[in-house]
Scaffold this motif. Structure first.
Motif: not given
Length: 408
Positions: A104-112
């Protein structure tokens, strides 16, 4: 030029009677209630999403967020930080970095890519992954449930616990719902005494109003009982006249005997009939109309089973129409457990018990005694089994139509 033929009021089919009873019935009004008070209410305005859900790309699993382009089985990544629900990792993920992430946590920018924790081995400040050559992304995309502007619910639906969650997900603290119909219920008859009283040998306990109050409340209305009246036309009119209600439901006094005084009593209040009798068993004396001030009236027979059958067939859809909900009476198929004889000239709605056979088919068993005075039979019934007027005998396993009774 000649006048048109008088409108038929007697011996109507169930469908024709229901159509007459529903004529002009529509939502009575709209009110706004707090979200937590909306359960069971009928939605009066559409609910639209103000923002996407989820509003960000979110992790579907506990694990590690990385860039897919950097992944290789067994390769070491530097641990850069952590992303938890409500506490997002604030930086972009760089090459060969991994961020500890939770469901449920936001996936950090840059990660996919999120590699699940079961496929990771941590060693101090580094972590290695063994997730095969093409690991699953384990990513919930922003707007994967709904997008901003999506209409989530349309007017006319009942807000149940699942829809309540959806409304809350849209961020609404208040909901526009249909006003509940106010229903006054009047039982009549010299033979009636309230439960707890001491009846004479020729009297019975009045039970119909209690079940109808409960049914009206379960079906989305606000119900109250008027004081039960003896067979006196003036007393009946006096009880109904001041009732602040959208609908008056009477029990008893609906036939054509010397003591059936409800219709004559309400004629003094301007009653105009739309239905006088219905070709249905039980419940032929059921009638309907309007008073001169616009209040609707539904007259139910005094026998409890007759009253409850006709409440299912006519009162329930009327209440649905008065809140702008679906008023359709939906029947489902079932196989007959035992043969049934041919029917007569009236449509017959039989109290029945339902079961499921080993093949998963719904089986209906009509109770052998269908006397309209038997409350005990109705209390054991799961459904009403429909037999059309003039139907021939039905054999065991024949497919029939049933109206399930909602017990919960």
């Amino acid at each position: 030029m000649t006048d048109s033929a008088p409108r038929q009021l007697k011996n109507l089919t169930v469908e024709d009677a229901r159509a007459r009873i529903l004529e002009g019935a529509g939502r009575l009004g709209v009110e706004t209630v707090a979200l937590e008070a909306s359960l069971g209410r009928v939605l009066a305005q559409s609910v639209a999403a103000a923002r996407p859900q989820p509003p960000f790309d979110a992790s579907a699993m506990d694990g590690w967020a990385i860039r897919r382009a950097d992944y290789a089985p067994g390769k070491a990544f530097t641990i850069a930080g952590e992303s938890a629900a409500g506490k997002a990792y604030p930086h972009d993920v760089q090459a060969d970095q991994a961020v500890r992430i939770f469901t449920g946590a936001p996936i950090p920018a840059g990660a996919d890519l999120v590699v699940i924790q079961e496929e990771a081995v941590r060693d101090g400040d580094t972590v290695r992954f063994e997730a095969g050559e093409t690991p699953k992304s384990n990513r919930r995309p922003a707007g994967g449930d709904f997008q901003a502007g999506d209409v989530l619910l349309e007017p006319g639906v009942v807000i149940d616990p699942w829809r309540l969650s959806l409304v809350a997900s849209a961020g609404l603290a208040q909901v526009a719902v249909a006003r509940r119909p106010r229903v006054a219920i009047l039982a009549t008859g010299d033979e009636l005494v309230p439960p707890g009283a001491s009846p004479r040998p020729d009297q019975i306990f009045e039970s119909g109003s209690f079940s109808l109050v409960a049914l009206v409340q379960a079906w989305g209305g606000e119900a109250f009982r008027l004081t039960a009246q003896v067979d006196d036309a003036a007393a009946i009119a006096a009880a109904v006249q001041p009732a602040e209600a959208d609908l008056i439901v009477t029990i008893g006094g609906a036939s054509v005997g010397d003591h059936d005084l409800v219709k004559p009593a309400l004629k003094t209040l301007g009653l105009e009939l739309a239905v006088e009798t219905i070709a249905v068993r039980p419940g032929k004396p059921t009638w309907s109309g309007r008073l001169s001030d616009g209040r609707r009236v539904l007259g139910l027979p005094g026998n409890p089973a007759s009253a409850l059958v006709c409440a299912e067939l006519f009162l329930r859809p009327l209440l649905a129409a008065l809140v702008g909900a679906d008023a359709e009476v939906r029947l489902v198929p079932a196989g007959l457990a035992e043969p049934l004889p041919a029917t007569g000239p009236r449509e017959h709605w039989m109290r029945a018990a339902l079961s499921i056979d080993p093949e998963g088919r719904t089986i209906a068993r009509a109770f052998p005694d269908q006397d309209s005075s038997l409350v005990g039979v109705f209390a054991r019934a799961d459904a009403l089994l429909r037999r059309r007027a003039g139907a021939s005998a039905a054999s065991a396993n024949a497919v029939v139509e049933v109206l399930p009774l909602r017990r919960g």
